[in-house]
Design an enzyme around this catalytic site. Structure first.
Site, PDB file in Angstrom:
ATOM      1  N   HIS A 162       6.698  -1.305   3.130  1.00 18.26           N
ATOM      2  CA  HIS A 162       6.857  -2.754   3.372  1.00 18.26           C
ATOM      3  C   HIS A 162       5.778  -3.409   2.425  1.00 18.26           C
ATOM      4  O   HIS A 162       4.768  -2.791   1.976  1.00 18.26           O
ATOM      5  CB  HIS A 162       6.100  -3.038   4.937  1.00 18.26           C
ATOM      6  CG  HIS A 162       4.852  -2.217   5.202  1.00 18.26           C
ATOM      7  ND1 HIS A 162       4.740  -0.673   5.338  1.00 18.26           N
ATOM      8  CD2 HIS A 162       3.526  -2.562   4.976  1.00 18.26           C
ATOM      9  CE1 HIS A 162       3.643  -0.566   5.543  1.00 18.26           C
ATOM     10  NE2 HIS A 162       2.663  -1.707   5.306  1.00 18.26           N
ATOM     11  N   ASN A 166       0.952  -1.347   0.032  1.00 21.27           N
ATOM     12  CA  ASN A 166      -0.092  -0.039   0.128  1.00 21.27           C
ATOM     13  C   ASN A 166       0.819   1.209  -0.063  1.00 21.27           C
ATOM     14  O   ASN A 166       1.832   1.426   0.737  1.00 21.27           O
ATOM     15  CB  ASN A 166      -1.087  -0.212   1.193  1.00 21.27           C
ATOM     16  CG  ASN A 166      -1.995  -1.225   1.296  1.00 21.27           C
ATOM     17  OD1 ASN A 166      -2.265  -1.653   0.218  1.00 21.27           O
ATOM     18  ND2 ASN A 166      -2.170  -1.874   2.430  1.00 21.27           N
ATOM     19  N   HIS A 176       3.526  -6.893   2.213  1.00 26.88           N
ATOM     20  CA  HIS A 176       2.474  -7.930   2.683  1.00 26.88           C
ATOM     21  C   HIS A 176       2.629  -8.964   2.051  1.00 26.88           C
ATOM     22  O   HIS A 176       2.564  -9.112   0.870  1.00 26.88           O
ATOM     23  CB  HIS A 176       1.091  -7.501   2.985  1.00 26.88           C
ATOM     24  CG  HIS A 176       0.899  -6.243   3.903  1.00 26.88           C
ATOM     25  ND1 HIS A 176       0.348  -6.195   5.370  1.00 26.88           N
ATOM     26  CD2 HIS A 176       0.890  -4.984   3.511  1.00 26.88           C
ATOM     27  CE1 HIS A 176       0.159  -5.128   5.353  1.00 26.88           C
ATOM     28  NE2 HIS A 176       0.610  -4.166   4.636  1.00 26.88           N
TER      29      HIS A 176
END
Ligand code: AMP
Ligand code: ZN
Length: 134
Positions: free
Chosen positions: A101, A88, A103
């Site tokens: 990051h 995101n 996921h």
């Protein structure tokens, strides 16, 4: 560069202990504290980049190679049927922690992980608008 106010900088660099699945000189891979499914993990670079727009190109390349390695190793361990890789950028896109990051979300047939979006038909005007500007 690290950001002293960033929790992911502290987690990635071991200043706050966390469940670590993998570590190298560039990244730490940890278990998400609020997993969408068992084994939901996060790839964190050790340096601070707010999002993909800012991420160093070499680390961007390495992060996808690492995602591939992690899901290849974890799929038989977890016995899952597939993986979503989610990343995101920006509050509007659901980003809540502003340190890049990725996921890694294990998926099983029939699970209740609610990823997805409502599909629509591509409009000619949108297609022409975008293709004329790119
Ligand atoms: P995003 O919404 O893409 O920014 O994702 C942030 C993710 O970080 C969420 O899935 C949170 O559950 C996870 N998270 C936040 N704080 C921690 C923490 N201290 N340890 C592990 N995961 C965390
Ligand atoms: Zn950070």
């Amino acid at each position: 560069m690290k950001d002293e106010n960033c929790i992911f900088c502290k987690l990635a660099n071991g200043e706050i202990p966390t469940a670590t699945l993998y570590e190298d000189e560039d990244f730490r891979v940890i278990l998400d504290a609020n997993p969408a499914s068992k084994g939901h993990a996060l790839i964190l670079p050790k340096e601070h980049y707010a999002n993909l727009y800012e991420l160093d190109d070499e680390l961007a390349s390495k992060s996808l190679v690492l995602a591939k390695k992690m899901i290849t190793k974890l799929t038989p361990i977890l016995g899952c049927d597939g993986y979503n890789i989610v990343q995101n950028n920006g509050e509007a896109a659901g980003q809540t922690v502003f340190h890049f990051h990725m996921h890694l979300i294990p998926r099983s047939k029939g699970d209740s992980v609610g990823l997805g979006w409502k599909m629509s038909a591509l409009k000619d005007e949108d297609k022409e608008d975008i293709l004329s500007k790119i």
